[in-house]
Write a protein that holds these residues in place. Structure first.
Motif, PDB file in Angstrom:
ATOM      1  N   SER A 166      -7.421  -8.950   9.167  1.00 55.39           N
ATOM      2  CA  SER A 166      -6.852  -7.999   8.216  1.00 55.39           C
ATOM      3  C   SER A 166      -5.466  -8.490   7.791  1.00 55.39           C
ATOM      4  O   SER A 166      -4.984  -9.496   8.268  1.00 55.39           O
ATOM      5  N   ASP A 167      -4.843  -7.731   6.902  1.00 56.71           N
ATOM      6  CA  ASP A 167      -3.474  -8.072   6.528  1.00 56.71           C
ATOM      7  C   ASP A 167      -2.502  -7.202   7.328  1.00 56.71           C
ATOM      8  O   ASP A 167      -1.420  -6.869   6.881  1.00 56.71           O
ATOM      9  N   LEU A 168      -2.926  -6.813   8.527  1.00 62.91           N
ATOM     10  CA  LEU A 168      -2.171  -5.836   9.307  1.00 62.91           C
ATOM     11  C   LEU A 168      -1.702  -6.396  10.640  1.00 62.91           C
ATOM     12  O   LEU A 168      -2.324  -7.299  11.192  1.00 62.91           O
ATOM     13  N   ASN A 169      -0.598  -5.829  11.150  1.00 64.48           N
ATOM     14  CA  ASN A 169      -0.168  -6.146  12.513  1.00 64.48           C
ATOM     15  C   ASN A 169      -0.638  -5.102  13.503  1.00 64.48           C
ATOM     16  O   ASN A 169      -0.681  -5.343  14.700  1.00 64.48           O
ATOM     17  N   GLU A 170      -0.941  -3.928  13.000  1.00 63.48           N
ATOM     18  CA  GLU A 170      -1.476  -2.860  13.846  1.00 63.48           C
ATOM     19  C   GLU A 170      -2.268  -1.876  12.982  1.00 63.48           C
ATOM     20  O   GLU A 170      -2.387  -2.068  11.785  1.00 63.48           O
ATOM     21  N   ALA A 171      -2.778  -0.813  13.627  1.00 64.77           N
ATOM     22  CA  ALA A 171      -3.719   0.069  12.937  1.00 64.77           C
ATOM     23  C   ALA A 171      -3.068   1.122  12.048  1.00 64.77           C
ATOM     24  O   ALA A 171      -3.756   1.948  11.470  1.00 64.77           O
ATOM     25  N   VAL A 172      -1.726   1.101  11.950  1.00 64.33           N
ATOM     26  CA  VAL A 172      -1.077   2.043  11.045  1.00 64.33           C
ATOM     27  C   VAL A 172       0.053   1.341  10.294  1.00 64.33           C
ATOM     28  O   VAL A 172       0.707   0.440  10.835  1.00 64.33           O
ATOM     29  N   VAL A 173       0.218   1.715   9.048  1.00 66.44           N
ATOM     30  CA  VAL A 173       1.326   1.232   8.226  1.00 66.44           C
ATOM     31  C   VAL A 173       2.213   2.440   7.936  1.00 66.44           C
ATOM     32  O   VAL A 173       1.725   3.493   7.521  1.00 66.44           O
ATOM     33  N   THR A 174       3.515   2.313   8.204  1.00 66.36           N
ATOM     34  CA  THR A 174       4.424   3.439   7.964  1.00 66.36           C
ATOM     35  C   THR A 174       5.561   3.008   7.051  1.00 66.36           C
ATOM     36  O   THR A 174       5.868   1.826   6.950  1.00 66.36           O
ATOM     37  N   GLY A 175       6.170   3.978   6.412  1.00 62.42           N
ATOM     38  CA  GLY A 175       7.306   3.658   5.565  1.00 62.42           C
ATOM     39  C   GLY A 175       7.708   4.833   4.705  1.00 62.42           C
ATOM     40  O   GLY A 175       7.299   5.980   4.927  1.00 62.42           O
ATOM     41  N   LYS A 176       8.533   4.486   3.727  1.00 64.33           N
ATOM     42  CA  LYS A 176       9.027   5.497   2.818  1.00 64.33           C
ATOM     43  C   LYS A 176       8.438   5.179   1.447  1.00 64.33           C
ATOM     44  O   LYS A 176       8.367   4.013   1.068  1.00 64.33           O
ATOM     45  N   ALA A 177       7.985   6.214   0.741  1.00 61.86           N
ATOM     46  CA  ALA A 177       7.433   5.974  -0.592  1.00 61.86           C
ATOM     47  C   ALA A 177       7.618   7.221  -1.433  1.00 61.86           C
ATOM     48  O   ALA A 177       7.755   8.328  -0.910  1.00 61.86           O
ATOM     49  N   LYS A 178       7.609   7.007  -2.738  1.00 65.79           N
ATOM     50  CA  LYS A 178       7.769   8.148  -3.634  1.00 65.79           C
ATOM     51  C   LYS A 178       6.421   8.577  -4.189  1.00 65.79           C
ATOM     52  O   LYS A 178       5.582   7.740  -4.522  1.00 65.79           O
ATOM     53  N   MET A 179       6.267   9.898  -4.267  1.00 64.78           N
ATOM     54  CA  MET A 179       5.084  10.433  -4.910  1.00 64.78           C
ATOM     55  C   MET A 179       5.556  11.280  -6.079  1.00 64.78           C
ATOM     56  O   MET A 179       6.262  12.270  -5.886  1.00 64.78           O
TER      57      MET A 179
END
Lengths: 320, 286
Positions: B104-117
């Motif tokens: 995958s393009d992942l280091n772990e099973a969740v991606v976290t961060g800040k984003a605008k909606m």
């Protein structure tokens, strides 16, 4: 002793042999006292060998021992004026969880715990100590009541897990457990959790968020049963013994992983051999915990609870 | 007609296999497991991995989901390089992690961060079932807890998209305790008046379902998502009866009062925007 576990058979056999010999000398002129002394020494050594070096799987067996004291047994020995209170005010009363109010050394407390049966009939009534959502909701109702009246909460953990059933899913098993985890985190009274038998997964944790967590020496606490783990990981439930080793589920393992606050020493040969003594050992840790926690200001109590859980985990960072 | 005798005859033997049904051929086309129709991957992806024919919600990777749902280029990732140790020295665990990192393009099973909606700042956590079935170990617990804490400190809403088989067995009781850790953090967010929206996607089961996934002020789910505490097989073995086909689907949960809404992926941005907008100031009551 009705139930003898495989690993302790040599001890039990030798003990019976000594008892037989003693009986024999009583009824005859023979003097076997020298031999008896030798055998008793051997028994002493054998007991040390067997009980002080128990493998994880032996402890799993011990935690599941049919005669192992249950929440109700400890309630009888540890508290006075226990009054059981029933129902979640919503759906029903779950007999797999016991809850009520009582006094601990004259101090009012709320007591909650999983309750399994000791025989088939009682186990059926108590659903083998595997709660439904209403059990967790009853527990939460009484813990909220404890908060209102500023009573400390003491929970006993002893379950294979929350019941995996159709009705349990329909009524929100996940939500009931999740809600308890979150609400317990915010209760403004001290919470002391003691694992007395099997601490099975989310069903155990649903009564297990607290300021102090202790485990009886021969109890276990795990994310999945050794049988479940081996059948999922290695497609073979027969490798449960290996899984019990790999999963690190004993009280000493959890202490090493810094998850629990301490191991409550057990009576040699298991808590069921002497409930009174065992209850006294538990009483000591409850007393000590209450002394430490009751002097804390509410915000410090909650902050420490947060930090306690925040610190659980083991991770690293990628070398870039 | 005589021709009819021949028309249906196959010229080649076909060997149906599990993989062939999923991906034919590698990378270019994809077959919908629900309606069996075949689509170009690109076509599916443009449709947010929702089957254009039967509306089946296919798996969406964490980064794709962020890209599809949140304002363009607004995402800033947190804890990207946090990875798992092998605290129990569990056999073959490191190899499995390594394999999933490569796959995958992942280091772990969740991606976290800040984003605008729609212009509103949020803290976000998106789970991805391609990595160890989205299972929760120490890293997943820590990253989600950090995101919750950031949301609380910055007084912004927290949104999570769950996709997980539950607690990660190879980290044993440490994984179990992540349920406690994330829930304790959520209690602080809630106590401070913070907004938390949980969106359950396929699958959300076990320890994840029995912790943060169920603790939103708003609990939403994608259509058809499998959501439940215990596995179907375990329940069937325990109660010795066959379970209905729709058991533990999002729609089943909605019917039993366990969800606020089932939200189609195409309506997700609109729905989340509406909710965020109704909480002006993003969880800041003061």
């Amino acid at each position: 002793m009705k139930h003898v576990l495989e690993f302790e058979k040599p001890v039990i056999e030798l003990r019976e042999k000594i008892a037989d010999l003693k009986k024999l000398t009583e009824n005859s002129e023979m003097d076997l006292s020298d031999e008896i002394i030798t055998l008793e020494k051997r028994l002493e050594k054998l007991e040390t060998d067997v009980y002080d070096r128990m493998a994880p799987w032996d402890r799993v067996q011990m935690a599941r021992h049919p005669e192992r004291p249950t929440t109700l047994d400890y309630i009888e020995h540890l508290f006075t004026d226990f009054l059981e209170l029933h129902g979640d005010r919503n759906f029903g009363d779950d007999s797999a969880i016991i809850s009520g109010i009582a006094k601990f050394k004259n101090q009012p407390v709320t007591v909650v715990g999983h309750q399994r049966g000791k025989d088939t009939k009682e186990n059926i009534r108590r659903n083998f100590g595997m709660p439904h959502p209403e059990g967790y909701r009853k527990a939460l109702r009484l813990m909220k009541q404890a908060e209102k009246f500023q009573r400390p909460i003491i929970t006993f953990i002893d379950t294979k897990g929350a019941y995996p059933g159709k009705a349990a899913e329909e009524r929100g098993q996940s939500e009931a457990i999740a809600r308890n985890l979150m609400e317990m985190a915010g209760l403004t009274v001290p919470i002391i959790c003691i694992v007395i038998g099997e601490g099975g997964s989310g069903g155990a944790l649903g009564l297990g968020i607290g300021d102090r967590i202790y485990m009886l020496e021969n109890s276990t606490y795990s994310v999945i049963s050794p049988e479940g783990a081996s059948s999922i990981l290695w497609k073979d439930a027969g490798l449960a013994q290996e899984a019990a080793e790999s999963m690190k589920i004993t009280s000493y393992d959890l202490k090493k992983l810094n998850i629990i606050d301490g191991v409550v020493p057990e009576v040699r040969g298991g808590a069921h051999r002497d409930i009174q003594t065992q209850a006294f050992e538990i009483e000591k840790v409850i007393k000590q915990s209450l002394d430490e926690l009751s002097i804390l200001k509410t915000e410090d109590l909650l902050e420490q609870r947060f930090v306690k859980y925040k610190n659980i985990g083991d991770y690293t960072y990628l070398d870039l | 007609m005589l021709r009819d005798f021949f028309s249906k005859k196959k010229r080649y033997a076909s060997i149906p296999s599990q993989e062939a049904r999923q991906d034919v051929p590698e990378g270019l086309m994809q077959k919908c497991p629900n309606c069996q129709k075949i689509f170009y991957r690109k076509e599916l992806n443009r449709n947010m991995n929702v089957c254009p024919h039967c509306d089946h919600h296919h798996r969406l990777s964490a980064y794709e989901r962020i890209q599809h749902l949140f304002d363009e280029e607004s995402f800033v990732e947190w804890d990207k390089h946090m990875i798992s140790n092998n605290p129990l020295h569990f056999p073959e665990y490191e190899e499995k992690l390594e394999k999933d990192r490569h796959k995958s393009d992942l280091n772990e099973a969740v991606v976290t961060g800040k984003a605008k909606m729609s212009g509103m700042e949020t803290a976000v956590a998106v789970m991805d079932s391609r990595f160890r079935m989205g299972s929760m170990g120490s890293v997943v617990g820590e990253k989600i807890t950090n995101a919750i804490e950031e949301a609380r400190k910055e007084k912004i809403p927290f949104i999570i998209f769950t996709a997980s088989g539950g607690a990660r067995m190879q980290e044993g009781v440490l994984s179990l305790m992540q349920m406690g850790k994330t829930s304790v953090a959520l209690q602080r967010l809630h106590a401070g008046g913070g907004l938390f929206i949980s969106v359950m996607t396929h699958p959300t089961t076990g320890g994840v379902s029995a912790s943060f996934a169920s603790l939103g002020d708003y609990n939403f789910a994608e259509p058809g998502a499998l959501i439940g505490f215990a596995g179907r097989r375990i329940i069937e073995q325990t109660i010795r009866e066959k379970l209905p086909q729709d058991f533990q689907t999002a729609e089943f949960l909605l019917e039993h009062g366990q969800l606020d809404r089932v939200v189609h992926r195409h309506d997700m941005r609109k729905t989340l925007t509406t909710v965020l907008d109704l909480h002006t100031g993003g969880g800041d009551r003061t």
